[in-house]
Design an enzyme around this catalytic site. Structure first.
Site, PDB file in Angstrom:
ATOM      1  N   GLU A 100      -7.009 -12.582   5.769  1.00 56.79           N
ATOM      2  CA  GLU A 100      -7.622 -11.254   5.951  1.00 56.79           C
ATOM      3  C   GLU A 100      -8.911 -11.110   5.150  1.00 56.79           C
ATOM      4  OE1 GLU A 100      -5.045  -8.022   4.785  1.00 56.79           O
ATOM      5  OE2 GLU A 100      -4.296  -9.046   3.031  1.00 56.79           O
ATOM      6  N   HIS A 157       0.817  -1.223   0.000  1.00 58.16           N
ATOM      7  CA  HIS A 157       0.000   0.000   0.000  1.00 58.16           C
ATOM      8  C   HIS A 157       0.848   1.268   0.000  1.00 58.16           C
ATOM      9  CE1 HIS A 157      -3.642  -2.328   0.662  1.00 58.16           C
ATOM     10  NE2 HIS A 157      -3.174  -2.847   1.772  1.00 58.16           N
ATOM     11  N   ASP A 163      -8.715  -5.563   6.773  1.00 58.09           N
ATOM     12  CA  ASP A 163      -9.371  -6.193   5.622  1.00 58.09           C
ATOM     13  C   ASP A 163     -10.383  -7.252   6.063  1.00 58.09           C
ATOM     14  OD1 ASP A 163      -8.623  -5.165   3.013  1.00 58.09           O
ATOM     15  OD2 ASP A 163      -6.575  -5.675   3.568  1.00 58.09           O
ATOM     16  N   ARG A 189       6.244  -7.076   2.758  1.00 57.01           N
ATOM     17  CA  ARG A 189       4.909  -7.456   2.264  1.00 57.01           C
ATOM     18  C   ARG A 189       4.874  -7.134   0.781  1.00 57.01           C
ATOM     19  NH1 ARG A 189      -0.772  -6.175   5.036  1.00 57.01           N
ATOM     20  NH2 ARG A 189      -0.241  -3.971   4.702  1.00 57.01           N
TER      21      ARG A 189
HETATM   22  C1  3PY Z   1      -5.033  -5.412   7.463  1.00 55.49           C
HETATM   23  O1  3PY Z   1      -5.359  -5.141   8.631  1.00 55.49           O
HETATM   24  O2  3PY Z   1      -5.839  -5.579   6.530  1.00 55.49           O
HETATM   25  C2  3PY Z   1      -3.629  -5.549   7.149  1.00 55.49           C
HETATM   26  O3  3PY Z   1      -3.295  -5.829   6.018  1.00 55.49           O
HETATM   27  C3  3PY Z   1      -2.636  -5.333   8.247  1.00 55.49           C
HETATM   28  O4  3PY Z   1      -1.345  -5.645   7.879  1.00 55.49           O
HETATM   29 MG    MG Z   2      -4.800  -5.917   4.588  1.00 58.11          MG
END
Ligand code: 3PY
Ligand code: MG
Length: 264
Positions: free
Chosen positions: A150, A46, A176, A71
């Protein structure tokens, strides 16, 4: 060759704490590497972090005895190959929602016979203070593979996903996960569906001998999650910490801090 002490700790069942690096700046990475966290994850999903900035950050982090993780922007073989070949000691793969997606991530991160990673490059070996031949022989034992749970689809398919050989950590992205449930994105809540999903990840990870992980907003949440059995804990990010401290100082001298701002 240096060894990945985070992987060793997790395999022993111990917790390991780190944070996220969202600034596209190897100097910030170098400074954060002196704080004492076990690992630092360079965030490419991101942020505007380029592969070159990431490679320089991996070197600054590993040079200070800290484990450089990253990531990747998305679960593709190209992303995984490039970050490992430029010196990351492990990958965090977002949005892994099926067994096929989990198998693809593991295959991209491991050399034969465990996977299909292509050999080549120099920086991976330099990051472990060794030569390429030694790196190729030992990388499968050192590279940490973290898959993110997620999405409600990942919770439903937890048995299928977590049982894939070669996964070290399943890491909950609470924002997410809430979002995929049609709820407001946040790090934590007592929403029963979210609480049940978190418990299911913990139980299923323990069933398959995979370390459970979660991203949290602050130290209090980190302590609570560790007490629940989470091992791989990410606390906020360097930007979140910088802004939190800046707001605290501004407030202490009477400045009206109105915006809540980003949390990680
Ligand atoms: C989320 O909370 O969606 C994340 O990707 C945290 O790293
Ligand atoms: Mg996320």
């Amino acid at each position: 060759m240096k060894s990945n002490h985070v992987r060793t700790k997790l395999k022993r069942g111990e917790p390991s704490i780190g944070t996220w690096l969202n600034l596209p700046d190897p100097m910030a990475a170098q400074l954060m590497a002196q704080v004492g966290f076990d690992w630092l994850t360079v965030e490419m999903e991101h942020t505007p972090v380029t592969i070159e900035a990431a490679a320089r950050s991996f070197a600054a982090i590993s040079g200070n005895g800290v484990v450089p993780l990253v990531r990747v922007p998305w679960n593709t073989g190209e992303n995984i190959k490039r970050v490992l070949d430029t010196g990351a000691w492990g990958i965090v793969v977002p949005m892994v929602n099926s067994r096929l997606e989990a198998e693809a991530a593991v295959a991209a991160a491991r050399y034969a016979p465990l996977g299909t990673r292509s050999v080549g490059g120099q920086l991976h070996a330099a990051s472990f203070a060794t030569d390429p031949a030694t790196y190729y022989a030992h990388a499968n034992e050192e590279i940490l593979v973290v898959l993110m749970a997620e999405h409600v689809k990942a919770i439903e398919a937890a048995d299928d996903i977590f049982s894939v050989p070669g996964i070290d950590v399943v890491f909950i992205g609470p924002n997410d996960l809430h979002q995929s449930m049609g709820k407001k994105p946040r790090f934590d809540s007592d929403d029963p569906e979210f609480v049940q999903a978190v418990k299911h990840v913990l139980d299923t990870a323990s069933k398959y001998g995979v370390a459970p992980g979660i991203h949290v907003a602050d130290a209090a949440q980190a302590r609570r999650r560790m007490a629940e059995g989470f091992q791989f804990i990410a606390i906020a990010s360097e930007i979140g910490m910088m802004l939190a401290k800046a707001r605290e100082i501004a407030q202490a001298v009477g400045i009206n801090v109105t915006k809540e701002g980003i949390k990680y």
